[in-house]
Design a protein around this motif. Structure first.
Motif, PDB file in Angstrom:
ATOM      1  N   LYS A   1      49.638   2.897  48.749  1.00  0.00           N
ATOM      2  CA  LYS A   1      50.339   3.706  47.763  1.00  0.00           C
ATOM      3  C   LYS A   1      49.390   4.565  46.951  1.00  0.00           C
ATOM      4  O   LYS A   1      49.582   5.782  46.808  1.00  0.00           O
ATOM      5  N   SER A   2      48.323   3.961  46.406  1.00  0.00           N
ATOM      6  CA  SER A   2      47.406   4.722  45.569  1.00  0.00           C
ATOM      7  C   SER A   2      46.665   5.784  46.379  1.00  0.00           C
ATOM      8  O   SER A   2      46.444   6.894  45.918  1.00  0.00           O
ATOM      9  N   LEU A   3      46.290   5.442  47.596  1.00  0.00           N
ATOM     10  CA  LEU A   3      45.612   6.420  48.449  1.00  0.00           C
ATOM     11  C   LEU A   3      46.523   7.571  48.828  1.00  0.00           C
ATOM     12  O   LEU A   3      46.119   8.736  48.836  1.00  0.00           O
ATOM     13  N   ASP A   4      47.761   7.258  49.152  1.00  0.00           N
ATOM     14  CA  ASP A   4      48.709   8.294  49.558  1.00  0.00           C
ATOM     15  C   ASP A   4      48.870   9.328  48.445  1.00  0.00           C
ATOM     16  O   ASP A   4      48.887  10.534  48.690  1.00  0.00           O
ATOM     17  N   GLU A   5      48.967   8.815  47.188  1.00  0.00           N
ATOM     18  CA  GLU A   5      49.092   9.738  46.064  1.00  0.00           C
ATOM     19  C   GLU A   5      47.802  10.521  45.839  1.00  0.00           C
ATOM     20  O   GLU A   5      47.833  11.723  45.547  1.00  0.00           O
ATOM     21  N   TYR A   6      46.669   9.866  46.032  1.00  0.00           N
ATOM     22  CA  TYR A   6      45.405  10.512  45.729  1.00  0.00           C
ATOM     23  C   TYR A   6      45.007  11.529  46.789  1.00  0.00           C
ATOM     24  O   TYR A   6      44.362  12.535  46.480  1.00  0.00           O
ATOM     25  N   VAL A   7      45.399  11.294  48.051  1.00  0.00           N
ATOM     26  CA  VAL A   7      45.094  12.257  49.111  1.00  0.00           C
ATOM     27  C   VAL A   7      45.704  13.610  48.782  1.00  0.00           C
ATOM     28  O   VAL A   7      45.063  14.663  48.915  1.00  0.00           O
ATOM     29  N   THR A   8      46.966  13.594  48.315  1.00  0.00           N
ATOM     30  CA  THR A   8      47.632  14.849  47.963  1.00  0.00           C
ATOM     31  C   THR A   8      46.919  15.537  46.802  1.00  0.00           C
ATOM     32  O   THR A   8      46.671  16.752  46.835  1.00  0.00           O
ATOM     33  N   LEU A   9      46.564  14.751  45.767  1.00  0.00           N
ATOM     34  CA  LEU A   9      45.842  15.320  44.633  1.00  0.00           C
ATOM     35  C   LEU A   9      44.494  15.899  45.065  1.00  0.00           C
ATOM     36  O   LEU A   9      44.082  16.974  44.602  1.00  0.00           O
ATOM     37  N   PHE A  10      43.808  15.181  45.934  1.00  0.00           N
ATOM     38  CA  PHE A  10      42.492  15.611  46.397  1.00  0.00           C
ATOM     39  C   PHE A  10      42.570  16.934  47.154  1.00  0.00           C
ATOM     40  O   PHE A  10      41.772  17.857  46.930  1.00  0.00           O
ATOM     41  N   LYS A  11      43.547  17.038  48.062  1.00  0.00           N
ATOM     42  CA  LYS A  11      43.703  18.278  48.828  1.00  0.00           C
ATOM     43  C   LYS A  11      44.033  19.448  47.907  1.00  0.00           C
ATOM     44  O   LYS A  11      43.489  20.551  48.065  1.00  0.00           O
ATOM     45  N   ASN A  12      44.937  19.223  46.951  1.00  0.00           N
ATOM     46  CA  ASN A  12      45.285  20.296  46.015  1.00  0.00           C
ATOM     47  C   ASN A  12      44.077  20.722  45.184  1.00  0.00           C
ATOM     48  O   ASN A  12      43.864  21.900  44.914  1.00  0.00           O
ATOM     49  N   TYR A  13      43.286  19.737  44.769  1.00  0.00           N
ATOM     50  CA  TYR A  13      42.065  20.019  44.006  1.00  0.00           C
ATOM     51  C   TYR A  13      41.109  20.893  44.817  1.00  0.00           C
ATOM     52  O   TYR A  13      40.581  21.899  44.323  1.00  0.00           O
ATOM     53  N   LYS A  14      40.881  20.532  46.071  1.00  0.00           N
ATOM     54  CA  LYS A  14      39.965  21.292  46.919  1.00  0.00           C
ATOM     55  C   LYS A  14      40.479  22.706  47.156  1.00  0.00           C
ATOM     56  O   LYS A  14      39.702  23.678  47.188  1.00  0.00           O
ATOM     57  N   LEU A  15      41.797  22.845  47.330  1.00  0.00           N
ATOM     58  CA  LEU A  15      42.370  24.174  47.544  1.00  0.00           C
ATOM     59  C   LEU A  15      42.206  25.046  46.295  1.00  0.00           C
ATOM     60  O   LEU A  15      41.921  26.241  46.394  1.00  0.00           O
ATOM     61  N   LYS A  16      42.361  24.445  45.109  1.00  0.00           N
ATOM     62  CA  LYS A  16      42.198  25.204  43.870  1.00  0.00           C
ATOM     63  C   LYS A  16      40.748  25.636  43.676  1.00  0.00           C
ATOM     64  O   LYS A  16      40.470  26.737  43.200  1.00  0.00           O
ATOM     65  N   VAL A  17      39.811  24.750  44.014  1.00  0.00           N
ATOM     66  CA  VAL A  17      38.402  25.102  43.929  1.00  0.00           C
ATOM     67  C   VAL A  17      38.087  26.277  44.848  1.00  0.00           C
ATOM     68  O   VAL A  17      37.393  27.233  44.473  1.00  0.00           O
ATOM     69  N   ALA A  18      38.611  26.192  46.092  1.00  0.00           N
ATOM     70  CA  ALA A  18      38.373  27.276  47.063  1.00  0.00           C
ATOM     71  C   ALA A  18      38.944  28.591  46.553  1.00  0.00           C
ATOM     72  O   ALA A  18      38.316  29.660  46.668  1.00  0.00           O
ATOM     73  N   GLU A  19      40.152  28.536  45.958  1.00  0.00           N
ATOM     74  CA  GLU A  19      40.783  29.747  45.431  1.00  0.00           C
ATOM     75  C   GLU A  19      39.970  30.320  44.271  1.00  0.00           C
ATOM     76  O   GLU A  19      39.771  31.539  44.172  1.00  0.00           O
ATOM     77  N   ALA A  20      39.488  29.421  43.378  1.00  0.00           N
ATOM     78  CA  ALA A  20      38.695  29.867  42.236  1.00  0.00           C
ATOM     79  C   ALA A  20      37.409  30.546  42.688  1.00  0.00           C
ATOM     80  O   ALA A  20      36.995  31.573  42.150  1.00  0.00           O
ATOM     81  N   GLU A  21      36.756  29.960  43.722  1.00  0.00           N
ATOM     82  CA  GLU A  21      35.529  30.560  44.228  1.00  0.00           C
ATOM     83  C   GLU A  21      35.806  31.923  44.855  1.00  0.00           C
ATOM     84  O   GLU A  21      35.021  32.868  44.673  1.00  0.00           O
ATOM     85  N   ALA A  22      36.940  32.032  45.583  1.00  0.00           N
ATOM     86  CA  ALA A  22      37.284  33.307  46.222  1.00  0.00           C
ATOM     87  C   ALA A  22      37.548  34.389  45.190  1.00  0.00           C
ATOM     88  O   ALA A  22      37.243  35.567  45.406  1.00  0.00           O
ATOM     89  N   MET A  23      38.108  33.983  44.045  1.00  0.00           N
ATOM     90  CA  MET A  23      38.428  34.949  42.991  1.00  0.00           C
ATOM     91  C   MET A  23      37.237  35.216  42.076  1.00  0.00           C
ATOM     92  O   MET A  23      37.300  36.071  41.192  1.00  0.00           O
ATOM     93  N   GLY A  24      36.159  34.447  42.235  1.00  0.00           N
ATOM     94  CA  GLY A  24      34.986  34.635  41.397  1.00  0.00           C
ATOM     95  C   GLY A  24      35.116  34.033  40.015  1.00  0.00           C
ATOM     96  O   GLY A  24      34.323  34.336  39.115  1.00  0.00           O
ATOM     97  N   ILE A  25      36.114  33.125  39.830  1.00  0.00           N
ATOM     98  CA  ILE A  25      36.324  32.535  38.511  1.00  0.00           C
ATOM     99  C   ILE A  25      35.118  31.702  38.080  1.00  0.00           C
ATOM    100  O   ILE A  25      34.798  31.594  36.893  1.00  0.00           O
ATOM    101  N   ASP A  26      34.440  31.102  39.081  1.00  0.00           N
ATOM    102  CA  ASP A  26      33.317  30.223  38.753  1.00  0.00           C
ATOM    103  C   ASP A  26      32.138  30.962  38.138  1.00  0.00           C
ATOM    104  O   ASP A  26      31.185  30.349  37.681  1.00  0.00           O
ATOM    105  N   THR A  27      32.192  32.299  38.136  1.00  0.00           N
ATOM    106  CA  THR A  27      31.083  33.075  37.560  1.00  0.00           C
ATOM    107  C   THR A  27      31.399  33.575  36.148  1.00  0.00           C
ATOM    108  O   THR A  27      30.530  34.160  35.500  1.00  0.00           O
ATOM    109  N   THR A  28      32.630  33.361  35.657  1.00  0.00           N
ATOM    110  CA  THR A  28      32.993  33.896  34.340  1.00  0.00           C
ATOM    111  C   THR A  28      32.430  33.007  33.234  1.00  0.00           C
ATOM    112  O   THR A  28      32.240  31.810  33.407  1.00  0.00           O
TER     113      THR A  28
END
Length: 362
Positions: free
Chosen positions: A56-83
Motif C-alpha cells: 500500500k505505501s509503495l503503491d502510493e509513493y510510486v505515483t508521487l515519485f513519478k509525478n515529482y520526477k516529471l515536475k523536475v524534468a518540466e522545471a529544467e526544460a523551462m529553465g526554472i532552476d536558474t531563476t
C-alpha cells in the motif's frame, strides 16, 4: 499494471541485500527518457517515510515519485532552476533540512536530562541585581564594578538582606532580595546554573545575565514536592489599611474558620464569602501549581498540608487573609512525558544554541 510490476521488483529486492543477485541495482522505471534505478528510489523513499515497506505505501509513493520526477524534468526544460526565486527557495529548503544535523544530539540530550533533574529539586534563593540600563562598555564596566563592591561587603560579613534592600535594582529589594523557591526552567539559564551549584548558606560570585549582574544566595534545598491543587477563601486587606480595618478583616476570616470547623461546606463558603472573585465562582479552586508560584506566607502554609481535605488556620499574606484547603496532589511526571515541554523550554533560553555551538566547534 506498471506499478504492480514495480512493487514486485522492489519487494523481491528486499532479499537481495544479503544475497547474491546478479543485477543488484536494476532500472525500475524511465521518466522523460531517463533511467531510474532501484537504489535511487529506495534511498528517497526511506528518507521520506517512517513506514515499513508494504504494497500500500509503495503503491502510493510510486505515483508521487513519478509525478515529482516529471515536475523536475518540466522545471529544467523551462529553465526554472536558474531563476533567483527558485534558488532562494531551494536555499531555504536546504537550510531547514540542515538544522537537525547541525545539533550535537549528545549535548542536547545531556541538557534535557540536566533540566529534568533540576525540576526535581527546589532551591530557595535571594539575590542582589545590579541592572544594565545602558549598554555602552563604560556603563557595563561601572555596573560590574558596583556589583563587585557589594560582593566585597558580603564577604566582609555584611548582612545579605540589608545590602539587597539597599542596592538591588529590582522589585525583590522590598523583600530584602528574597525570591523564594526556584527549579529548572524557572529562571534564565546562567542564574539557574549558578544557583544549583550552591549549597545552603553559600553566596555566588557575580553572575551575568541579560538583566545585569547578580549575586545569589541559597538558603535551602529540598526535593520537589510535586504539583498541588488548592482551594482558598480570601478576605482582602487593602494596602495601607488602618488598624481598625485590619482588625475587622481578621475578625471576618476567623468567623469563617469557626464555621468551617463546625462543618460548613468549604466550596459553598468560598462562593459566598471569598473576596477572590476569580476563584470564588469555582468554590475557591485555584489552578494546579508547584512551589515558587505563591508568596512565601501562602506557600509555607499551603505546602505544610499533608492530607486531602485538610485546611489551614487563617494565614496573612501581603494581599490579605486566606484559609487554604488541599484538594489533590501529584508527583512530577516521568522524563519521557516531559521531554517535549523541556525541549520547548530549552529553545527559549541559552540552551537552545548550546547543542548547535557544540556541533560547530566539532
Amino acid at each position: 499494471m506498471k506499478n504492480k510490476w514495480l512493487l514486485a521488483a522492489l519487494l523481491a529486492g528486499n532479499s537481495w541485500f544479503g544475497g547474491g543477485a546478479t543485477d543488484v541495482d536494476p532500472v525500475i522505471m524511465r521518466v522523460n527518457n531517463k533511467d531510474i534505478h532501484k537504489s535511487e528510489f529506495e534511498y528517497i523513499y526511506n528518507k521520506n517515510s517512517q513506514q515499513q515497506i508494504d504494497h500500500k505505501s509503495l503503491d502510493e509513493y510510486v505515483t508521487l515519485f513519478k509525478n515529482y520526477k516529471l515536475k523536475v524534468a518540466e522545471a529544467e526544460a523551462m529553465g526554472i532552476d536558474t531563476t533567483s526565486a527558485f534558488k532562494n527557495e531551494l536555499a531555504g529548503y536546504r537550510e531547514e533540512l540542515a538544522k537537525p544535523y547541525l545539533i550535537d544530539a549528545s549535548v542536547d540530550d545531556r541538557l534535557a536530562h540536566e533540566a529534568y533533574d533540576r525540576m526535581k529539586e527546589d532551591v530557595e534563593v535571594s539575590h542582589i541585581l545590579i541592572g544594565l540600563n545602558a549598554r555602552t562598555p563604560e556603563d557595563r564596566a561601572e555596573a560590574k564594578k558596583k556589583a563587585e563592591s557589594v560582593l566585597a561587603e558580603i564577604k566582609a560579613g555584611e548582612d545579605f538582606g540589608m545590602l539587597a534592600e539597599k542596592f538591588s535594582e529590582d522589585g525583590s529589594r522590598q523583600n530584602k532580595g528574597y525570591l523564594g523557591f526556584i527549579r529548572g526552567g524557572r529562571t534564565v539559564y546562567p542564574f539557574e546554573k549558578a544557583a544549583f551549584a550552591l549549597q545552603a548558606g553559600e553566596v555566588s560570585d557575580i553572575v551575568e545575565t541579560q538583566f545585569g549582574y547578580h549575586i545569589i544566595k541559597v538558603h535551602s534545598r529540598r526535593p520537589n514536592p510535586g504539583e498541588f491543587l488548592f482551594s482558598h477563601i480570601m478576605i482582602l486587606v487593602p494596602r495601607g489599611a488602618s488598624d481598625e480595618v485590619k482588625a475587622q478583616k481578621e475578625s471576618e476570616i476567623r468567623a469563617i474558620y469557626e464555621e468551617l470547623k463546625s462543618g460548613a461546606d468549604f466550596a459553598t463558603m468560598a462562593k459566598e464569602r471569598s473576596e477572590d472573585k476569580a476563584s470564588a465562582v469555582r468554590g475557591g479552586e485555584l489552578p494546579w501549581v508547584s512551589s515558587g508560584q505563591f508568596v512565601k506566607e501562602f506557600e509555607d502554609a499551603a505546602f505544610a498540608l499533608k492530607n486531602k481535605g485538610d485546611i489551614t488556620e487563617p494565614v496573612l499574606s501581603p494581599y490579605g487573609w486566606h484559609i487554604i484547603k488541599l484538594m489533590d496532589r501529584r508527583d512530577i511526571k516521568p522524563f519521557e512525558q516531559m521531554r517535549s515541554e523541556i525541549t520547548r523550554m530549552m529553545a527559549r533560553d541559552e540552551r537552545g544554541s548550546m547543542a548547535r555551538n557544540a556541533m560547530v566547534a566539532k
